[in-house]
Design a protein around this motif. Structure first.
Motif, PDB file in Angstrom:
ATOM      1  N   GLN A 119       0.807  -1.213   0.000  1.00 21.64           N
ATOM      2  CA  GLN A 119       0.000   0.000   0.000  1.00 21.64           C
ATOM      3  C   GLN A 119       0.846   1.273   0.000  1.00 21.64           C
ATOM      4  O   GLN A 119       0.310   2.360  -0.116  1.00 21.64           O
ATOM      5  N   ARG A 120       2.161   1.128   0.175  1.00 23.20           N
ATOM      6  CA  ARG A 120       3.027   2.303   0.190  1.00 23.20           C
ATOM      7  C   ARG A 120       3.098   2.937  -1.201  1.00 23.20           C
ATOM      8  O   ARG A 120       2.970   2.282  -2.222  1.00 23.20           O
ATOM      9  N   GLU A 121       3.306   4.262  -1.194  1.00 23.13           N
ATOM     10  CA  GLU A 121       3.453   4.961  -2.462  1.00 23.13           C
ATOM     11  C   GLU A 121       4.754   4.556  -3.125  1.00 23.13           C
ATOM     12  O   GLU A 121       5.774   4.395  -2.468  1.00 23.13           O
ATOM     13  N   ARG A 122       4.693   4.380  -4.409  1.00 24.16           N
ATOM     14  CA  ARG A 122       5.882   3.993  -5.157  1.00 24.16           C
ATOM     15  C   ARG A 122       6.190   5.057  -6.219  1.00 24.16           C
ATOM     16  O   ARG A 122       5.294   5.685  -6.760  1.00 24.16           O
ATOM     17  N   VAL A 123       7.455   5.232  -6.484  1.00 23.62           N
ATOM     18  CA  VAL A 123       7.893   6.169  -7.516  1.00 23.62           C
ATOM     19  C   VAL A 123       7.839   5.458  -8.865  1.00 23.62           C
ATOM     20  O   VAL A 123       8.368   4.356  -9.016  1.00 23.62           O
ATOM     21  N   ASP A 174      -5.870  11.368 -14.053  1.00 23.21           N
ATOM     22  CA  ASP A 174      -6.830  12.232 -14.734  1.00 23.21           C
ATOM     23  C   ASP A 174      -7.925  11.338 -15.318  1.00 23.21           C
ATOM     24  O   ASP A 174      -7.625  10.388 -16.046  1.00 23.21           O
ATOM     25  N   PRO A 175      -9.194  11.609 -14.995  1.00 22.94           N
ATOM     26  CA  PRO A 175     -10.286  10.767 -15.513  1.00 22.94           C
ATOM     27  C   PRO A 175     -10.290  10.674 -17.036  1.00 22.94           C
ATOM     28  O   PRO A 175     -10.785   9.691 -17.597  1.00 22.94           O
ATOM     29  N   GLU A 176      -9.744  11.689 -17.703  1.00 28.62           N
ATOM     30  CA  GLU A 176      -9.737  11.684 -19.166  1.00 28.62           C
ATOM     31  C   GLU A 176      -8.488  11.016 -19.739  1.00 28.62           C
ATOM     32  O   GLU A 176      -8.275  11.027 -20.953  1.00 28.62           O
ATOM     33  N   GLY A 177      -7.649  10.458 -18.855  1.00 24.04           N
ATOM     34  CA  GLY A 177      -6.437   9.788 -19.299  1.00 24.04           C
ATOM     35  C   GLY A 177      -5.198  10.540 -18.888  1.00 24.04           C
ATOM     36  O   GLY A 177      -5.203  11.772 -18.795  1.00 24.04           O
ATOM     37  N   GLY A 178      -4.125   9.823 -18.626  1.00 21.69           N
ATOM     38  CA  GLY A 178      -2.888  10.443 -18.189  1.00 21.69           C
ATOM     39  C   GLY A 178      -2.971  10.880 -16.736  1.00 21.69           C
ATOM     40  O   GLY A 178      -3.760  10.331 -15.949  1.00 21.69           O
ATOM     41  N   TYR A 179      -2.181  11.885 -16.388  1.00 29.00           N
ATOM     42  CA  TYR A 179      -2.106  12.322 -15.002  1.00 29.00           C
ATOM     43  C   TYR A 179      -2.083  13.846 -14.926  1.00 29.00           C
ATOM     44  O   TYR A 179      -1.571  14.515 -15.825  1.00 29.00           O
ATOM     45  N   PRO A 212      10.480  10.795 -12.730  1.00 35.08           N
ATOM     46  CA  PRO A 212       9.943  10.043 -11.592  1.00 35.08           C
ATOM     47  C   PRO A 212       8.767  10.778 -10.957  1.00 35.08           C
ATOM     48  O   PRO A 212       8.842  11.977 -10.684  1.00 35.08           O
ATOM     49  N   VAL A 213       7.678  10.048 -10.713  1.00 32.39           N
ATOM     50  CA  VAL A 213       6.449  10.655 -10.187  1.00 32.39           C
ATOM     51  C   VAL A 213       5.825   9.728  -9.153  1.00 32.39           C
ATOM     52  O   VAL A 213       5.830   8.510  -9.308  1.00 32.39           O
ATOM     53  N   ILE A 214       5.290  10.314  -8.098  1.00 35.56           N
ATOM     54  CA  ILE A 214       4.472   9.597  -7.127  1.00 35.56           C
ATOM     55  C   ILE A 214       3.015   9.856  -7.482  1.00 35.56           C
ATOM     56  O   ILE A 214       2.593  11.008  -7.587  1.00 35.56           O
ATOM     57  N   ILE A 215       2.240   8.803  -7.690  1.00 33.23           N
ATOM     58  CA  ILE A 215       0.837   8.928  -8.052  1.00 33.23           C
ATOM     59  C   ILE A 215      -0.015   8.816  -6.788  1.00 33.23           C
ATOM     60  O   ILE A 215       0.108   7.858  -6.026  1.00 33.23           O
ATOM     61  N   ARG A 216      -0.865   9.813  -6.560  1.00 32.44           N
ATOM     62  CA  ARG A 216      -1.755   9.806  -5.400  1.00 32.44           C
ATOM     63  C   ARG A 216      -3.196  10.042  -5.849  1.00 32.44           C
ATOM     64  O   ARG A 216      -3.441  10.818  -6.762  1.00 32.44           O
ATOM     65  N   ASP A 217      -4.120   9.399  -5.162  1.00 29.19           N
ATOM     66  CA  ASP A 217      -5.543   9.664  -5.396  1.00 29.19           C
ATOM     67  C   ASP A 217      -5.960  10.783  -4.455  1.00 29.19           C
ATOM     68  O   ASP A 217      -6.120  10.562  -3.248  1.00 29.19           O
ATOM     69  N   LEU A 218      -6.120  11.983  -4.989  1.00 30.77           N
ATOM     70  CA  LEU A 218      -6.455  13.155  -4.182  1.00 30.77           C
ATOM     71  C   LEU A 218      -7.676  13.843  -4.759  1.00 30.77           C
ATOM     72  O   LEU A 218      -7.805  13.969  -5.984  1.00 30.77           O
ATOM     73  N   ASP A 219      -8.563  14.326  -3.878  1.00 36.25           N
ATOM     74  CA  ASP A 219      -9.680  15.130  -4.379  1.00 36.25           C
ATOM     75  C   ASP A 219      -9.173  16.542  -4.678  1.00 36.25           C
ATOM     76  O   ASP A 219      -8.007  16.867  -4.443  1.00 36.25           O
ATOM     77  N   ASP A 220     -10.032  17.389  -5.196  1.00 38.47           N
ATOM     78  CA  ASP A 220      -9.602  18.716  -5.644  1.00 38.47           C
ATOM     79  C   ASP A 220      -8.986  19.543  -4.523  1.00 38.47           C
ATOM     80  O   ASP A 220      -7.943  20.181  -4.703  1.00 38.47           O
TER      81      ASP A 220
END
Length: 308
Positions: free
Chosen positions: A27-31, A76-81, A102-110
């Motif tokens: 569950q840890r964030e990965r790069v 991004d709901p429309e694709g990509g990030y 390198p990017v950390i992907i997070r699920d964040l609201d607005d």
């Protein structure tokens, strides 16, 4: 009686022997290395990405060491990030000829995304007034939304801070100063650019922000005609006239044509004018010292002439 055995779901061997540490690690964030063309800028991102000397330094660092701090993005709901933090690093990678970063992907609201985006940039020393103004405004709105939903501004002791007080505390500014920065967002773009370029002082700009937009455009024309910017006193009077509905073109022209006290006590000589009279090797300090000496000679000569 029918058997319910078919509804039983057996765990796999991996699930049975998976440790808590394994589950936590999953569950840890990965790069991740994300292609640059899949990273879209954050909507209404207030921080400008400039191809200046600092950017060139960033490009050199990326070429030599790579990107040391991963960016942060959300799907991004429309694709990509959507890039939340790392717009300058992305530009540096593009200029360095890289295809990914390198990017950390997070699920964040607005609101959470705004808070991360602002907090990742707000401590930079070279921020322009306009950048700080819009960043404070966006964060304040996000804090208000969060407070309305879940009372996130309450401490364990039960003391609830107003959203603007919390923002001021986190930014290391007074609440009034935060509000004054946010007022700059009410300026038309031409005046706001002048604040960034230090052609219009901060305090008068805050007062001018209370003028209606058509009045601000009228002020631009008056400033151009008089070749001057309003002092704090003039800006305060412009604001008062506007609030009273008396800010006509004539009233504005009268206020802006006043001679400022500071200008009455000051004589300005352009350096290109003075350069005609000095060797190219002279520094401004040497030019000033020479001018004073010449004035001393001139004054003594005048005194002699008066004594005759």
């Amino acid at each position: 009686m029918k058997s319910s055995a078919k509804n039983i779901v057996l765990k796999s061997v991996d699930d049975i022997f998976q440790t808590e540490e394994n589950r936590a690690d999953a569950q840890r964030e990965r790069v991740q290395e994300i292609p640059l063309d899949q990273l879209k800028p954050f909507k209404n991102h207030p921080f400008k990405v400039r191809d200046d000397q600092r950017m060139l330094d960033t490009v050199d660092s990326i070429r030599e060491y790579g990107v040391l701090v991963p960016a942060i993005a959300r799907p991004d709901p429309e694709g990509g990030y959507e890039l939340i933090s790392g717009h300058r690093r992305k530009r540096g990678c593009e200029m360095a000829g890289l295809q990914t970063m390198p990017v950390i992907i997070r699920d964040l609201d607005d609101d959470a995304a705004v808070l991360v985006m602002v907090d990742s940039n707000i401590q930079r020393e070279e921020l322009l007034p306009s950048e700080r103004a819009f960043a404070y405004k966006m964060k304040l709105e996000a804090l208000k939304h969060q407070g309305a939903r879940s009372d996130l501004t309450s401490s364990q002791l039960g003391t609830k801070l107003r959203a603007d007080e919390l923002l001021a505390q986190q930014a290391g500014e007074s609440r009034n100063q935060v509000q004054r920065f946010i007022r700059l967002t009410e300026l038309i773009s031409e005046l706001l650019d002048m604040v960034d370029e230090r052609k219009l002082a901060f305090n008068p700009a805050v007062e001018v922000s209370y003028l209606k937009r058509d009045e601000q455009r009228m002020l631009l024309e008056a400033m151009d005609a008089e070749q001057t910017t309003p002092s704090l006193s003039q800006a305060q009077r412009l604001k008062k006239f506007s609030q009273e509905g008396r800010l006509t073109e004539e009233a504005m022209s009268a206020i802006m044509s006043e001679e400022k006290k500071s200008e009455m006590d000051k004589v300005t000589l352009r350096s290109d004018t003075l350069r005609r009279y000095f060797p190219k090797s002279y520094t401004p300090k040497q030019m000033g010292q020479t001018i004073i000496k010449l004035l001393d000679v001139w004054q003594k000569q005048r005194q002699k002439n008066q004594e005759r």
